[in-house]
Scaffold this active site. Structure first.
Site, PDB file in Angstrom:
ATOM      1  N   GLY A  39      36.145  37.011  29.244  1.00 31.34           N
ATOM      2  CA  GLY A  39      35.269  38.160  29.421  1.00 31.34           C
ATOM      3  C   GLY A  39      34.872  38.258  30.872  1.00 31.34           C
ATOM      4  O   GLY A  39      34.447  37.272  31.479  1.00 31.34           O
ATOM      5  N   ASP A  61      37.358  38.277  39.042  1.00 35.79           N
ATOM      6  CA  ASP A  61      35.986  37.913  38.670  1.00 35.79           C
ATOM      7  C   ASP A  61      35.477  36.770  39.545  1.00 35.79           C
ATOM      8  O   ASP A  61      34.293  36.726  39.895  1.00 35.79           O
ATOM      9  CB  ASP A  61      35.930  37.505  37.198  1.00 35.79           C
ATOM     10  CG  ASP A  61      36.330  38.641  36.275  1.00 35.79           C
ATOM     11  OD1 ASP A  61      35.964  39.790  36.553  1.00 35.79           O
ATOM     12  OD2 ASP A  61      37.010  38.380  35.272  1.00 35.79           O
ATOM     13  N   ASP A 109      40.902  31.676  32.722  1.00 35.18           N
ATOM     14  CA  ASP A 109      40.028  32.694  33.310  1.00 35.18           C
ATOM     15  C   ASP A 109      38.969  32.089  34.220  1.00 35.18           C
ATOM     16  O   ASP A 109      38.736  32.570  35.332  1.00 35.18           O
ATOM     17  CB  ASP A 109      39.325  33.479  32.199  1.00 35.18           C
ATOM     18  CG  ASP A 109      40.249  34.481  31.534  1.00 35.18           C
ATOM     19  OD1 ASP A 109      41.466  34.328  31.651  1.00 35.18           O
ATOM     20  OD2 ASP A 109      39.738  35.411  30.891  1.00 35.18           O
ATOM     21  N   TYR A 137      39.181  48.567  35.405  1.00 35.40           N
ATOM     22  CA  TYR A 137      39.881  49.499  34.513  1.00 35.40           C
ATOM     23  C   TYR A 137      40.907  48.772  33.652  1.00 35.40           C
ATOM     24  O   TYR A 137      41.713  47.985  34.153  1.00 35.40           O
ATOM     25  CB  TYR A 137      40.582  50.592  35.319  1.00 35.40           C
ATOM     26  CG  TYR A 137      41.417  51.503  34.445  1.00 35.40           C
ATOM     27  CD1 TYR A 137      40.811  52.399  33.581  1.00 35.40           C
ATOM     28  CD2 TYR A 137      42.811  51.439  34.465  1.00 35.40           C
ATOM     29  CE1 TYR A 137      41.564  53.220  32.759  1.00 35.40           C
ATOM     30  CE2 TYR A 137      43.570  52.263  33.655  1.00 35.40           C
ATOM     31  CZ  TYR A 137      42.945  53.151  32.796  1.00 35.40           C
ATOM     32  OH  TYR A 137      43.691  53.947  31.976  1.00 35.40           O
ATOM     33  N   GLY A 171      44.397  40.173  50.565  1.00 39.38           N
ATOM     34  CA  GLY A 171      42.985  40.094  50.915  1.00 39.38           C
ATOM     35  C   GLY A 171      42.203  41.285  50.399  1.00 39.38           C
ATOM     36  O   GLY A 171      42.401  41.737  49.269  1.00 39.38           O
ATOM     37  N   ALA A 207      40.849  35.920  38.443  1.00 36.76           N
ATOM     38  CA  ALA A 207      40.783  35.799  39.898  1.00 36.76           C
ATOM     39  C   ALA A 207      39.864  36.862  40.518  1.00 36.76           C
ATOM     40  O   ALA A 207      39.090  36.566  41.429  1.00 36.76           O
ATOM     41  CB  ALA A 207      42.179  35.898  40.499  1.00 36.76           C
TER      42      ALA A 207
END
Length: 311
Positions: free
Chosen positions: A35, A258, A294, A168, A231, A256
């Site tokens: 999440g 997040d 995650d 998205y 970057g 990544a």
């Protein structure tokens, strides 16, 4: 001095993954959670800043898994709601080929999709240093979308900065459905994170610098346009910053972005200058990329100091 903490609000799911091959051939699976908002919450907590996650889980074992894993990582879940009538959403991950992961989400009718404005704890929002949201949540349902806008209203009334990651997901809604909602949310946020592809989905065009400028024109004071391994570009209070990339061997891109957000917000909350915020964000992304999962590769402060200089 106590640093005001982060509050994230959104969806968390239980996650089951196999290390290789298709799920149908597996006899064991790794058990975890996933999440966007919960990953950001964990990332900020690992960097030594108070962090909380609010959302809905079912009154079931997957829901207990989500809450226990977050608590183990130092994330406050006291504002989370346990839904007695809907199950916790699930994510199943396997591999078509060793280098081609796929994730199937089971969230229709889930507790997370039943988020609503009544789930917002106004006192918790008022006490936060930043409220972080993503574009995933409003795509889940009409009530979840209303909850996101209601949370922003509370934050604005209390003078709490709002962080928004477009996030998205094409499987949840079409570009035409998403565009007006995401544009409205960008305009209401103080800090915005977007991939260059997401900025283009909103109708903007041009270089990364031009995309950042266009997003800034909608209202946010701070905009970061991520460019993956190239970057990022940041437009912060009218000043532009080139965000470096770090040379690491990419293992898993899940989480990544997040991690990038978590690094930026952790330093934002401590009052770090823009140059440090963007470098910490890039370093967190790189370290997360180097570990499967995650949130498993989210770094602590000591690990950040061990990363080599950006190229």
């Amino acid at each position: 001095m106590t640093v005001p903490g982060l509050l994230t609000f959104g969806e968390s799911l239980a996650a089951f993954s196999v290390s290789k091959g298709k799920l149908r051939h597996a006899t064991t699976a790794d058990v975890g959670i996933t999440g966007s908002e919960s990953t950001v919450a964990i990332g900020v907590a690992r960097l030594g800043i108070e962090s909380a996650w609010a959302g809905r889980v079912g009154a079931d074992e997957p829901g207990a898994l989500v809450l226990s894993r977050l608590r183990e990582e130092g994330v406050d879940t006291s504002a989370a709601v346990t839904d007695q009538e809907a199950p916790t959403g699930l994510a199943l991950k396997d591999f078509r080929t060793p280098d081609s992961p796929r994730v199937a989400y089971y969230r229709h009718g889930s507790a997370g999709s039943r988020l609503c404005p009544e789930d917002i704890c106004e006192d918790r929002v008022a006490d936060a240093g930043v409220l972080h949201l993503s574009g995933i949540t409003p795509a889940l349902s009409g009530t979840a979308a209303k909850a996101v806008f209601a949370a922003i209203e509370v934050a604005n009334a209390e003078g709490v900065p709002v962080s928004f990651d477009l996030g998205y997901r094409h499987a949840l809604w079409s570009p035409d459905e998403a565009r007006p909602v995401l544009l409205d949310l960008v305009a209401k946020a103080d800090i915005v994170f977007a991939g260059d592809d997401e900025a283009r989905l909103l109708g903007f065009d041009g270089t990364a610098e031009e995309l950042a400028e266009s997003l800034s024109g909608l209202g946010p004071d701070e905009v970061v346009v991520r460019l993956g391994p190239r970057g990022a570009v940041a437009e912060l209070h009218g000043s532009r910053y080139d965000v470096p990339s770090y040379p690491v061997r990419a293992v898993d891109a899940d989480g990544a972005d997040d991690a990038f957000v978590a690094g930026y917000l952790a330093d934002f909350l401590t009052g770090a200058p823009p140059e440090r915020r963007v470098r910490t964000a890039a370093a967190c992304r790189a370290l997360a990329l180097s570990v499967e999962g995650d949130w498993q590769g989210l770094p602590d402060r000591e690990e950040l100091t061990q990363l080599s200089r950006p190229r």
